[in-house]
Design an enzyme around this catalytic site. Structure first.
Site, PDB file in Angstrom:
ATOM      1  N   ASN A 166       0.871  -1.175   0.000  1.00  0.00           N
ATOM      2  CA  ASN A 166       0.000   0.000   0.000  1.00  0.00           C
ATOM      3  C   ASN A 166       0.908   1.224   0.000  1.00  0.00           C
ATOM      4  O   ASN A 166       1.535   1.525   0.999  1.00  0.00           O
ATOM      5  CB  ASN A 166      -0.881  -0.030   1.264  1.00  0.00           C
ATOM      6  CG  ASN A 166      -1.724   1.224   1.398  1.00  0.00           C
ATOM      7  OD1 ASN A 166      -1.804   2.031   0.479  1.00  0.00           O
ATOM      8  ND2 ASN A 166      -2.368   1.379   2.551  1.00  0.00           N
ATOM      9  N   TRP A 167       0.941   1.881  -1.139  1.00  0.00           N
ATOM     10  CA  TRP A 167       1.871   3.016  -1.276  1.00  0.00           C
ATOM     11  C   TRP A 167       1.313   4.274  -0.629  1.00  0.00           C
ATOM     12  O   TRP A 167       1.987   5.297  -0.582  1.00  0.00           O
ATOM     13  CB  TRP A 167       2.210   3.245  -2.750  1.00  0.00           C
ATOM     14  CG  TRP A 167       2.925   2.083  -3.408  1.00  0.00           C
ATOM     15  CD1 TRP A 167       3.273   0.895  -2.813  1.00  0.00           C
ATOM     16  CD2 TRP A 167       3.387   1.990  -4.759  1.00  0.00           C
ATOM     17  NE1 TRP A 167       3.913   0.078  -3.709  1.00  0.00           N
ATOM     18  CE2 TRP A 167       4.012   0.724  -4.915  1.00  0.00           C
ATOM     19  CE3 TRP A 167       3.335   2.841  -5.862  1.00  0.00           C
ATOM     20  CZ2 TRP A 167       4.567   0.298  -6.127  1.00  0.00           C
ATOM     21  CZ3 TRP A 167       3.896   2.425  -7.067  1.00  0.00           C
ATOM     22  CH2 TRP A 167       4.504   1.164  -7.200  1.00  0.00           C
ATOM     23  N   LYS A 168       0.064   4.219  -0.205  1.00  0.00           N
ATOM     24  CA  LYS A 168      -0.603   5.368   0.442  1.00  0.00           C
ATOM     25  C   LYS A 168      -0.440   6.617  -0.432  1.00  0.00           C
ATOM     26  O   LYS A 168      -0.395   6.501  -1.657  1.00  0.00           O
ATOM     27  CB  LYS A 168      -0.081   5.548   1.872  1.00  0.00           C
ATOM     28  CG  LYS A 168      -0.197   4.236   2.692  1.00  0.00           C
ATOM     29  CD  LYS A 168      -0.011   4.381   4.158  1.00  0.00           C
ATOM     30  CE  LYS A 168      -0.183   3.024   4.829  1.00  0.00           C
ATOM     31  NZ  LYS A 168      -0.055   3.078   6.278  1.00  0.00           N
ATOM     32  N   HIS A 210      -9.404   0.939   5.207  1.00  0.00           N
ATOM     33  CA  HIS A 210      -8.108   1.111   5.869  1.00  0.00           C
ATOM     34  C   HIS A 210      -8.306   2.035   7.078  1.00  0.00           C
ATOM     35  O   HIS A 210      -9.118   2.958   7.039  1.00  0.00           O
ATOM     36  CB  HIS A 210      -7.093   1.705   4.886  1.00  0.00           C
ATOM     37  CG  HIS A 210      -5.694   1.682   5.422  1.00  0.00           C
ATOM     38  ND1 HIS A 210      -5.252   2.603   6.346  1.00  0.00           N
ATOM     39  CD2 HIS A 210      -4.662   0.831   5.215  1.00  0.00           C
ATOM     40  CE1 HIS A 210      -3.996   2.319   6.669  1.00  0.00           C
ATOM     41  NE2 HIS A 210      -3.625   1.235   6.002  1.00  0.00           N
ATOM     42  N   GLU A 222      -6.729   4.458   8.107  1.00  0.00           N
ATOM     43  CA  GLU A 222      -6.567   5.891   7.815  1.00  0.00           C
ATOM     44  C   GLU A 222      -7.843   6.448   7.185  1.00  0.00           C
ATOM     45  O   GLU A 222      -8.187   7.605   7.412  1.00  0.00           O
ATOM     46  CB  GLU A 222      -5.335   6.101   6.914  1.00  0.00           C
ATOM     47  CG  GLU A 222      -4.049   5.863   7.708  1.00  0.00           C
ATOM     48  CD  GLU A 222      -2.898   5.267   6.922  1.00  0.00           C
ATOM     49  OE1 GLU A 222      -2.906   5.323   5.677  1.00  0.00           O
ATOM     50  OE2 GLU A 222      -1.963   4.733   7.565  1.00  0.00           O
ATOM     51  N   GLU A 263      -4.932  -5.099  10.835  1.00  0.00           N
ATOM     52  CA  GLU A 263      -3.897  -4.096  11.085  1.00  0.00           C
ATOM     53  C   GLU A 263      -4.177  -3.401  12.408  1.00  0.00           C
ATOM     54  O   GLU A 263      -5.047  -2.517  12.475  1.00  0.00           O
ATOM     55  CB  GLU A 263      -3.915  -3.041   9.979  1.00  0.00           C
ATOM     56  CG  GLU A 263      -3.705  -3.583   8.594  1.00  0.00           C
ATOM     57  CD  GLU A 263      -3.192  -2.492   7.654  1.00  0.00           C
ATOM     58  OE1 GLU A 263      -2.088  -2.652   7.169  1.00  0.00           O
ATOM     59  OE2 GLU A 263      -3.891  -1.493   7.458  1.00  0.00           O
ATOM     60  N   GLY A 283       2.829   2.196  10.826  1.00  0.00           N
ATOM     61  CA  GLY A 283       3.783   3.290  10.630  1.00  0.00           C
ATOM     62  C   GLY A 283       4.525   3.701  11.888  1.00  0.00           C
ATOM     63  O   GLY A 283       5.198   4.723  11.921  1.00  0.00           O
ATOM     64  N   SER A 329       3.790  -2.162  10.424  1.00  0.00           N
ATOM     65  CA  SER A 329       5.250  -2.233  10.616  1.00  0.00           C
ATOM     66  C   SER A 329       5.827  -3.600  10.268  1.00  0.00           C
ATOM     67  O   SER A 329       6.778  -4.054  10.907  1.00  0.00           O
ATOM     68  CB  SER A 329       5.628  -1.825  12.045  1.00  0.00           C
ATOM     69  OG  SER A 329       5.269  -0.484  12.270  1.00  0.00           O
ATOM     70  N   GLY A 376       3.086  -1.115   4.295  1.00  0.00           N
ATOM     71  CA  GLY A 376       3.119   0.316   4.006  1.00  0.00           C
ATOM     72  C   GLY A 376       4.541   0.755   3.706  1.00  0.00           C
ATOM     73  O   GLY A 376       5.034   0.616   2.590  1.00  0.00           O
ATOM     74  N   GLY A 377       5.230   1.249   4.722  1.00  0.00           N
ATOM     75  CA  GLY A 377       6.574   1.813   4.549  1.00  0.00           C
ATOM     76  C   GLY A 377       7.530   0.922   3.774  1.00  0.00           C
ATOM     77  O   GLY A 377       8.224   1.399   2.858  1.00  0.00           O
TER      78      GLY A 377
HETATM   79  O1  LIG Z   1      -1.599  -0.559   4.637  1.00  0.00           O
HETATM   80  C1  LIG Z   1      -0.543  -0.740   5.235  1.00  0.00           C
HETATM   81  C2  LIG Z   1      -0.450  -0.536   6.657  1.00  0.00           C
HETATM   82  O2  LIG Z   1      -1.107   0.604   7.063  1.00  0.00           O
HETATM   83  C3  LIG Z   1       0.889  -0.762   7.262  1.00  0.00           C
HETATM   84  O3  LIG Z   1       1.717   0.359   7.180  1.00  0.00           O
HETATM   85  P1  LIG Z   1       3.222   0.231   7.710  1.00  0.00           P
HETATM   86  O4  LIG Z   1       3.795  -1.004   7.112  1.00  0.00           O
HETATM   87  O5  LIG Z   1       3.891   1.485   7.230  1.00  0.00           O
HETATM   88  O6  LIG Z   1       3.130   0.141   9.203  1.00  0.00           O
END
Ligand SMILES: O=C[C@H](O)COP(=O)(O)O
Length: 255
Positions: A10-12, A96, A98, A168, A174, A214, A235-236
């Site tokens: 997920n590149w957000k 999600h 967010e 999640e 994050g 994470s 994510g990251g």
């Molecule tokens: O969609 C992905 C998640 O929100 C995980 O994000 P993260 O890997 O940066 O903690």
């Protein structure tokens, strides 16, 4: 193993279309023939077309990060399932945390998107998970139960195996604070149990439940070795090809 592992990035709200292209190219070059693991990348809407053309013909699938449940109409700023299908997306992230926390998405609203995505042959990745306050109050399982039950309302036995659930814990997203394998497996097993009650054992055993929060190459092997953890929503670590590829390899090794 009855369930093929799935690694979704997920590149957000990161990467312009210009920046997205080299990342997608690196992923396709290194993993585009990998059939041991299902690989999905979810760039922002503005990079979908660019990334879609790059992953086309490879085993990397395209996903979007959100969609509206209506087919079309006066919904300024929104994107429909048909628009995503037109760009060859096959997955869509829904609910999600967010979206829930910054944009007020409720379980009932997310459910409309889940059913609309399935009607349009998009595979929804339904995201669920508790906040830190909810975990500390001891309500994690109750919160997740409602998110799963309401999120899946009206989803038939025929459609349920096209659904992916992503657990999640909000406090792990994050933050660098990954859930322990015990904490994650406990909730994953609980979700599997819930799916068994809703859809029966045979179908529940086929549904992928991803962990997100994470997940990194260092902690992935242990998480992916858990009985009910069928992959990761990243994510990251998905924003850089090397770490994303390491996660794909970790999933392949864990199968
Ligand atoms: O969609 C992905 C998640 O929100 C995980 O994000 P993260 O890997 O940066 O903690």
């Amino acid at each position: 193993m009855i369930r093929k592992k799935l690694i979704a990035g997920n590149w957000k709200m990161n990467k312009t279309a210009t920046e997205a292209a080299p990342l997608a190219q690196e992923i396709v070059a290194a993993a585009g023939r990998n059939t041991d693991v299902d690989i999905v990348v979810c760039p922002p809407f503005t990079a979908l077309e660019t990334v879609g053309k790059i992953v086309d013909g490879s085993s990397v699938k395209l996903g979007a990060q959100n969609m509206h449940h209506e087919a079309s109409g006066a919904y300024t700023g929104e994107i429909s399932a048909a628009m995503l299908r037109d760009l060859f997306a096959s997955y869509v992230l829904l609910g999600h945390s967010e979206r829930r926390s910054y944009f007020g998405e409720t379980d009932a609203f997310i459910n409309k998107k889940v059913t609309a995505s399935l009607k349009n042959q998009l595979k929804p990745i339904l995201c669920v998970g508790e906040t830190l306050a909810e975990r500390e109050a001891g309500t994690t399982l109750k919160v997740v139960q409602t998110q799963v039950e309401v999120g899946l309302e009206g989803v038939s036995n025929d459609d349920i195996t096209n659904v992916v659930i992503a657990y999640e814990p909000v406090w792990a997203i994050g933050t660098g604070k990954v859930a322990t394998t015990e904490q994650a497996q406990e909730v994953h097993a609980f979700i599997r149990e819930l799916l068994t009650k809703l859809y029966g054992e045979a179908l529940a055993q086929k549904i992928r439940i991803l962990y997100g929060g994470s997940m990194k190459p260092a902690n992935a092997p242990e998480l992916l070795a858990q009985k009910d953890i069928d992959g990761g929503l990243i994510g990251g670590a998905a924003l850089e090809s090397r770490s994303f590829l390491e996660l794909i390899n970790a999933a392949a090794a864990a199968k």
